[in-house]
Design a protein around this motif. Structure first.
Motif, PDB file in Angstrom:
ATOM      1  N   ILE A  66      -1.903  -5.409  -4.055  1.00 11.94           N
ATOM      2  CA  ILE A  66      -1.480  -4.025  -3.836  1.00 11.94           C
ATOM      3  C   ILE A  66      -2.694  -3.115  -3.747  1.00 11.94           C
ATOM      4  O   ILE A  66      -3.641  -3.239  -4.523  1.00 11.94           O
ATOM      5  N   ASN A  68      -3.994   1.164  -2.133  1.00 10.50           N
ATOM      6  CA  ASN A  68      -3.624   2.455  -1.556  1.00 10.50           C
ATOM      7  C   ASN A  68      -3.597   2.309  -0.037  1.00 10.50           C
ATOM      8  O   ASN A  68      -4.512   1.727   0.544  1.00 10.50           O
ATOM      9  N   VAL A  87      -5.968   2.425  -6.457  1.00  7.08           N
ATOM     10  CA  VAL A  87      -5.373   1.090  -6.507  1.00  7.08           C
ATOM     11  C   VAL A  87      -6.136   0.227  -5.510  1.00  7.08           C
ATOM     12  O   VAL A  87      -5.979   0.372  -4.302  1.00  7.08           O
ATOM     13  N   LEU A 111       1.536   3.052  -1.147  1.00  6.42           N
ATOM     14  CA  LEU A 111       0.978   1.781  -1.601  1.00  6.42           C
ATOM     15  C   LEU A 111       1.474   0.697  -0.658  1.00  6.42           C
ATOM     16  O   LEU A 111       2.561   0.820  -0.082  1.00  6.42           O
ATOM     17  N   LYS A 120       5.482  -1.958   2.282  1.00  4.58           N
ATOM     18  CA  LYS A 120       4.917  -0.681   1.874  1.00  4.58           C
ATOM     19  C   LYS A 120       5.877   0.064   0.965  1.00  4.58           C
ATOM     20  O   LYS A 120       7.080  -0.136   1.012  1.00  4.58           O
TER      21      LYS A 120
END
Length: 126
Positions: A66, A68, A87, A111, A120
């Protein structure tokens, strides 16, 4: 022989009680949980309050990474969004979970799973 039978029955009862008391339902989920299948988030978006985190839970043995950003068709679009927690390639192994956050700024943040095209999630923070 009688003693072994009693031990076997007791062990069976303990195991049965453990299975009966466990739950896969939403009641056992952490707050703000989003489940993941092999290639999708169960929800396309989640709305949370400022200061809260989300809990991503993999319901299968498929690993996820995971970060951004989002997917635009088949193209990954990594992004750094002001106010979003950073992230960077968080690994979520099969049948496990992780917390992301807190999200301290109101807004809409994206994310995505870098491995699975189209996977997503939109996090809406109020």
């Amino acid at each position: 022989m009688f003693r072994q039978t009693i031990i076997l029955i007791l062990c069976s009862l303990v195991l049965l009680s453990m299975v009966a008391c466990s739950s896969n339902g939403a009641a056992s989920d952490a707050p703000n949980t989003v489940h993941m299948s092999d290639t999708q988030f169960a929800l396309p978006s989640i709305t949370i309050k400022k200061g809260e985190s989300i809990n991503l839970t993999s319901d299968t043995f498929t690993p996820h990474t995971i970060a951004n950003g989002t997917w635009d068709g088949e193209t990954a679009k990594p992004a750094t969004e002001p106010g979003a927690p950073r992230v960077e390639n968080i690994q979520i192994g099969g049948n496990s979970s992780t917390s992301i956050g807190p999200f301290n700024t109101a807004g809409t943040f994206k994310l995505y799973c870098t491995i699975h095209s189209g996977m997503k999630l939109e996090v809406i923070v109020k």
